[in-house]
Motif scaffolding. Structure first.
Motif, PDB file in Angstrom:
ATOM      1  N   ILE A  38     -37.367 -32.233   1.958  1.00 23.62           N
ATOM      2  CA  ILE A  38     -36.923 -31.882   3.305  1.00 23.62           C
ATOM      3  C   ILE A  38     -35.893 -30.765   3.263  1.00 23.62           C
ATOM      4  O   ILE A  38     -36.086 -29.693   3.847  1.00 23.62           O
ATOM      5  CB  ILE A  38     -36.346 -33.114   4.031  1.00 23.62           C
ATOM      6  CG1 ILE A  38     -37.382 -34.240   4.088  1.00 23.62           C
ATOM      7  CG2 ILE A  38     -35.892 -32.725   5.439  1.00 23.62           C
ATOM      8  CD1 ILE A  38     -38.664 -33.894   4.804  1.00 23.62           C
ATOM      9  N   ASN A  39     -34.803 -30.995   2.561  1.00 27.09           N
ATOM     10  CA  ASN A  39     -33.693 -30.048   2.594  1.00 27.09           C
ATOM     11  C   ASN A  39     -34.040 -28.710   1.942  1.00 27.09           C
ATOM     12  O   ASN A  39     -33.707 -27.646   2.473  1.00 27.09           O
ATOM     13  CB  ASN A  39     -32.475 -30.667   1.902  1.00 27.09           C
ATOM     14  CG  ASN A  39     -31.194 -29.898   2.163  1.00 27.09           C
ATOM     15  OD1 ASN A  39     -30.936 -29.478   3.287  1.00 27.09           O
ATOM     16  ND2 ASN A  39     -30.400 -29.697   1.139  1.00 27.09           N
ATOM     17  N   THR A  40     -34.729 -28.766   0.796  1.00 32.99           N
ATOM     18  CA  THR A  40     -34.933 -27.546   0.017  1.00 32.99           C
ATOM     19  C   THR A  40     -36.263 -26.851   0.295  1.00 32.99           C
ATOM     20  O   THR A  40     -36.320 -25.620   0.302  1.00 32.99           O
ATOM     21  CB  THR A  40     -34.840 -27.865  -1.491  1.00 32.99           C
ATOM     22  OG1 THR A  40     -33.591 -28.509  -1.748  1.00 32.99           O
ATOM     23  CG2 THR A  40     -34.932 -26.606  -2.326  1.00 32.99           C
ATOM     24  N   ILE A  41     -37.329 -27.617   0.539  1.00 31.74           N
ATOM     25  CA  ILE A  41     -38.657 -26.992   0.579  1.00 31.74           C
ATOM     26  C   ILE A  41     -39.290 -26.988   1.966  1.00 31.74           C
ATOM     27  O   ILE A  41     -39.411 -25.934   2.608  1.00 31.74           O
ATOM     28  CB  ILE A  41     -39.602 -27.675  -0.430  1.00 31.74           C
ATOM     29  CG1 ILE A  41     -39.034 -27.572  -1.848  1.00 31.74           C
ATOM     30  CG2 ILE A  41     -40.988 -27.043  -0.378  1.00 31.74           C
ATOM     31  CD1 ILE A  41     -39.850 -28.275  -2.896  1.00 31.74           C
ATOM     32  N   PHE A  42     -39.715 -28.140   2.445  1.00 34.31           N
ATOM     33  CA  PHE A  42     -40.631 -28.145   3.581  1.00 34.31           C
ATOM     34  C   PHE A  42     -39.956 -27.875   4.926  1.00 34.31           C
ATOM     35  O   PHE A  42     -40.584 -27.291   5.820  1.00 34.31           O
ATOM     36  CB  PHE A  42     -41.427 -29.453   3.611  1.00 34.31           C
ATOM     37  CG  PHE A  42     -42.346 -29.602   2.437  1.00 34.31           C
ATOM     38  CD1 PHE A  42     -43.419 -28.748   2.275  1.00 34.31           C
ATOM     39  CD2 PHE A  42     -42.119 -30.569   1.467  1.00 34.31           C
ATOM     40  CE1 PHE A  42     -44.276 -28.856   1.185  1.00 34.31           C
ATOM     41  CE2 PHE A  42     -42.959 -30.699   0.371  1.00 34.31           C
ATOM     42  CZ  PHE A  42     -44.041 -29.839   0.227  1.00 34.31           C
ATOM     43  N   PHE A  43     -38.700 -28.294   5.100  1.00 34.43           N
ATOM     44  CA  PHE A  43     -38.011 -27.927   6.337  1.00 34.43           C
ATOM     45  C   PHE A  43     -37.784 -26.409   6.408  1.00 34.43           C
ATOM     46  O   PHE A  43     -38.100 -25.794   7.441  1.00 34.43           O
ATOM     47  CB  PHE A  43     -36.693 -28.689   6.471  1.00 34.43           C
ATOM     48  CG  PHE A  43     -35.891 -28.303   7.685  1.00 34.43           C
ATOM     49  CD1 PHE A  43     -36.361 -28.563   8.958  1.00 34.43           C
ATOM     50  CD2 PHE A  43     -34.666 -27.670   7.541  1.00 34.43           C
ATOM     51  CE1 PHE A  43     -35.616 -28.193  10.083  1.00 34.43           C
ATOM     52  CE2 PHE A  43     -33.917 -27.302   8.648  1.00 34.43           C
ATOM     53  CZ  PHE A  43     -34.396 -27.563   9.926  1.00 34.43           C
ATOM     54  N   PRO A  44     -37.272 -25.763   5.352  1.00 36.62           N
ATOM     55  CA  PRO A  44     -37.182 -24.293   5.403  1.00 36.62           C
ATOM     56  C   PRO A  44     -38.538 -23.617   5.584  1.00 36.62           C
ATOM     57  O   PRO A  44     -38.657 -22.643   6.344  1.00 36.62           O
ATOM     58  CB  PRO A  44     -36.549 -23.925   4.055  1.00 36.62           C
ATOM     59  CG  PRO A  44     -35.757 -25.132   3.678  1.00 36.62           C
ATOM     60  CD  PRO A  44     -36.584 -26.288   4.158  1.00 36.62           C
ATOM     61  N   GLY A 182     -42.111 -36.401  -5.729  1.00 35.77           N
ATOM     62  CA  GLY A 182     -42.172 -36.053  -4.318  1.00 35.77           C
ATOM     63  C   GLY A 182     -42.983 -34.802  -4.042  1.00 35.77           C
ATOM     64  O   GLY A 182     -43.617 -34.675  -2.988  1.00 35.77           O
ATOM     65  N   LEU A 183     -43.006 -33.884  -5.006  1.00 37.31           N
ATOM     66  CA  LEU A 183     -43.735 -32.637  -4.811  1.00 37.31           C
ATOM     67  C   LEU A 183     -45.245 -32.835  -4.828  1.00 37.31           C
ATOM     68  O   LEU A 183     -45.994 -31.911  -4.486  1.00 37.31           O
ATOM     69  CB  LEU A 183     -43.332 -31.617  -5.882  1.00 37.31           C
ATOM     70  CG  LEU A 183     -41.935 -31.012  -5.712  1.00 37.31           C
ATOM     71  CD1 LEU A 183     -41.640 -30.056  -6.843  1.00 37.31           C
ATOM     72  CD2 LEU A 183     -41.805 -30.315  -4.371  1.00 37.31           C
ATOM     73  N   LEU A 184     -45.693 -34.024  -5.202  1.00 37.78           N
ATOM     74  CA  LEU A 184     -47.130 -34.310  -5.103  1.00 37.78           C
ATOM     75  C   LEU A 184     -47.619 -34.193  -3.662  1.00 37.78           C
ATOM     76  O   LEU A 184     -48.818 -33.990  -3.414  1.00 37.78           O
ATOM     77  CB  LEU A 184     -47.421 -35.717  -5.650  1.00 37.78           C
ATOM     78  CG  LEU A 184     -47.205 -35.922  -7.156  1.00 37.78           C
ATOM     79  CD1 LEU A 184     -47.413 -37.380  -7.524  1.00 37.78           C
ATOM     80  CD2 LEU A 184     -48.136 -35.028  -7.962  1.00 37.78           C
ATOM     81  N   SER A 284     -45.781 -19.646  -1.070  1.00 39.60           N
ATOM     82  CA  SER A 284     -45.303 -21.028  -1.057  1.00 39.60           C
ATOM     83  C   SER A 284     -45.745 -21.771  -2.313  1.00 39.60           C
ATOM     84  O   SER A 284     -44.978 -22.557  -2.882  1.00 39.60           O
ATOM     85  CB  SER A 284     -45.806 -21.754   0.196  1.00 39.60           C
ATOM     86  OG  SER A 284     -47.216 -21.736   0.267  1.00 39.60           O
ATOM     87  N   SER A 285     -46.959 -21.526  -2.769  1.00 42.45           N
ATOM     88  CA  SER A 285     -47.440 -22.210  -3.972  1.00 42.45           C
ATOM     89  C   SER A 285     -46.689 -21.739  -5.212  1.00 42.45           C
ATOM     90  O   SER A 285     -46.388 -22.540  -6.113  1.00 42.45           O
ATOM     91  CB  SER A 285     -48.946 -21.976  -4.155  1.00 42.45           C
ATOM     92  OG  SER A 285     -49.235 -20.589  -4.256  1.00 42.45           O
ATOM     93  N   GLU A 286     -46.348 -20.445  -5.261  1.00 40.35           N
ATOM     94  CA  GLU A 286     -45.563 -19.935  -6.390  1.00 40.35           C
ATOM     95  C   GLU A 286     -44.166 -20.541  -6.391  1.00 40.35           C
ATOM     96  O   GLU A 286     -43.617 -20.867  -7.455  1.00 40.35           O
ATOM     97  CB  GLU A 286     -45.469 -18.409  -6.324  1.00 40.35           C
ATOM     98  CG  GLU A 286     -46.763 -17.700  -6.689  1.00 40.35           C
ATOM     99  CD  GLU A 286     -46.699 -16.208  -6.437  1.00 40.35           C
ATOM    100  OE1 GLU A 286     -47.497 -15.475  -7.064  1.00 40.35           O
ATOM    101  OE2 GLU A 286     -45.861 -15.767  -5.621  1.00 40.35           O
ATOM    102  N   PHE A 287     -43.582 -20.704  -5.197  1.00 41.85           N
ATOM    103  CA  PHE A 287     -42.251 -21.310  -5.151  1.00 41.85           C
ATOM    104  C   PHE A 287     -42.301 -22.771  -5.584  1.00 41.85           C
ATOM    105  O   PHE A 287     -41.391 -23.246  -6.265  1.00 41.85           O
ATOM    106  CB  PHE A 287     -41.641 -21.217  -3.752  1.00 41.85           C
ATOM    107  CG  PHE A 287     -40.313 -21.916  -3.667  1.00 41.85           C
ATOM    108  CD1 PHE A 287     -39.172 -21.320  -4.194  1.00 41.85           C
ATOM    109  CD2 PHE A 287     -40.204 -23.184  -3.118  1.00 41.85           C
ATOM    110  CE1 PHE A 287     -37.946 -21.973  -4.167  1.00 41.85           C
ATOM    111  CE2 PHE A 287     -38.995 -23.848  -3.081  1.00 41.85           C
ATOM    112  CZ  PHE A 287     -37.859 -23.235  -3.608  1.00 41.85           C
ATOM    113  N   ILE A 288     -43.344 -23.492  -5.185  1.00 48.15           N
ATOM    114  CA  ILE A 288     -43.468 -24.890  -5.611  1.00 48.15           C
ATOM    115  C   ILE A 288     -43.505 -24.967  -7.132  1.00 48.15           C
ATOM    116  O   ILE A 288     -42.853 -25.817  -7.746  1.00 48.15           O
ATOM    117  CB  ILE A 288     -44.742 -25.526  -5.014  1.00 48.15           C
ATOM    118  CG1 ILE A 288     -44.612 -25.657  -3.489  1.00 48.15           C
ATOM    119  CG2 ILE A 288     -44.985 -26.893  -5.642  1.00 48.15           C
ATOM    120  CD1 ILE A 288     -43.554 -26.619  -3.028  1.00 48.15           C
TER     121      ILE A 288
END
Length: 436
Positions: A38-44, A182-184, A284-288
């Motif tokens: 939430i805080n770092t990935i998907f909310f931004p 969680g990144l799954l 987005s996939s590269e950042f993941i």
């Protein structure tokens, strides 16, 4: 005295596999799923997907994210000192972890609900439902951070002073395994519709919080031994503690240092996704994938610095971690090619995991035993004041310089290097040869 303190020694494996420590560490697993997803990935990502249709609006999205984080931290600043006093008065920690984590989980779930609703209403082209998602994020993050005050303060109940670095490192390491797990969710979300990650994250957050909910026990202080007075009189104790700064000079000096260091940590965590995608050009996939590498680095760093801290002491360990963070941020500011940000992300991952281990251990070393809860509250206070200032400065820079495009974010990130250097200067003045 708890069962572990009565033991003279036990093997490291036995310590890690004991039910109280394992279930305690699994809460780090659970809440790190929230923190990363939430805080770092998907909310931004969601904010950038909804608002960031050009370079100027990408800076506006950065400002939204920064200010939302700052507001959540503002409320924590108000309450975290009281949480610490509450711990010292009642001895209850698990009770409030359960309460605050449950509220955080609920509003994480509501982020997903509101993001699916289309009311057909907007203000200045911004959907009204986006504001509801942002409000839910602020509430979820506030209660997430509030639970961590009690979670950190629970650590001294789990083992001896000599075991604290290893227990702290174990908790942080397990937490970053939670990040990987969680990144799954990304496999389900894909490269668009990032709001689809909110509800599954809430479910995982709840699932892995259950061990600490059911297996850990509070060690309440007997009513006859509790200090009298209402909860809100705790402010007086906080003021009195500040008046005694000369008596606890070392810990107050470190809290000033941590204020500036955490400024860089909290802001980088909140902004790294949108910086990598909008400024450096990551998909987005590269950042993941980068985040996965950074997380593995954090796991390695947390376990490694648990042993390093035990060997050389918490203060010099914090020094080395701070220097590593300065290097990582400097590379990120200057990054013109993705490979430079790969290096920066990996180094920052190591420093991030290590800072949690070393700083918590140093607080325990410097705190009087009968005031550990209060000082953990003040520790959170110091960190969360900086969590207002850092994102607020970052967001203000990107807002004021938005017409300059990506250079705005580079200048905003550079302010974090200055903050870390100031923190390191204060940290060199911390005296650890004191007895409490």
């Amino acid at each position: 005295m708890n069962q572990f303190r009565s033991q003279n020694s036990r093997s490291t494996i036995a310590m890690f596999l004991s039910l109280p420590i394992l279930s305690w560490a699994f809460y780090d697993f659970a809440n790190t799923i929230f923190s990363s997803n939430i805080n770092t990935i998907f909310f931004p990502f969601y904010m950038d997907e909804t608002l960031g249709t050009d370079e100027v609006k990408q800076q506006v999205a950065s400002t939204f994210i920064s200010y939302a984080n700052a507001i959540a931290s503002f409320f924590l600043v108000i309450f975290s000192p009281l949480f610490g006093v509450w711990i010292d008065r009642t001895g209850k920690k698990k009770k409030f972890i359960v309460l605050f984590a449950s509220i955080s989980i609920l509003f994480t779930f509501l982020m997903g609900v509101f993001s699916f609703i289309n009311l057909g209403l907007s203000k200045d082209g911004i959907p009204i439902t986006l504001f509801l998602v942002v409000v839910s994020f602020v509430i979820a993050k506030f209660f997430f951070n509030s639970s961590l005050v009690f979670y950190d303060a629970m650590m001294p109940d789990l083992g001896t002073k000599e075991e604290m670095p290893l227990i702290s490192g174990f908790g942080v390491g397990i937490g970053y395994l939670g990040t990987l797990f969680g990144l799954l969710i990304y496999l389900y979300v894909g490269d668009s519709q990032f709001h689809n990650a909110f509800i599954p994250t809430a479910v995982l957050y709840l699932l892995f919080s259950l061990p600490i909910f059911f297996f850990n026990k509070d060690h309440p202080i007997a009513k006859s031994e509790r200090k009298s007075g209402s909860f809100f009189e705790g402010y007086r104790e906080i003021i009195a503690t500040f008046k005694d700064m000369k008596q606890y000079k070392a810990i107050f000096t470190f809290m000033i240092a941590y204020f500036f260091i955490n400024d860089a940590i909290a802001t980088t965590i909140a902004m790294m996704a949108i910086y990598a995608t909008a400024i450096v050009g990551f998909t987005s996939s590269e950042f993941i994938l980068l985040y996965l590498v950074s997380t593995v680095s954090s796991i390695i760093g947390s376990f490694l610095f648990g042993y390093i801290t035990k060997r050389i002491g918490a203060k010099p360990a914090v020094t080395w971690v701070s220097l590593l963070m300065i290097v990582a941020l400097s590379i990120a500011v200057l990054a013109l090619e993705p490979w430079m940000f790969w290096i920066a992300g990996s180094l920052f991952g190591i420093s991030l995991g290590s800072m949690w281990v070393t700083s918590r251990t140093l607080i325990i070393e410097l705190s009087p035993k009968d005031k550990q809860g209060q000082f953990f509250g003040l520790f959170a206070f110091s960190g969360k004041v900086s969590s207002i200032i850092g994102p607020a400065i970052y967001g203000t820079v990107t807002l004021l310089l938005k017409d300059y495009g990506t250079i705005a974010s580079r200048i905003a990130l550079a302010t974090l290097i200055v903050m870390t250097i100031i923190g390191l200067i204060f940290h060199t003045r911390v005296r650890t040869n004191v007895t409490n």
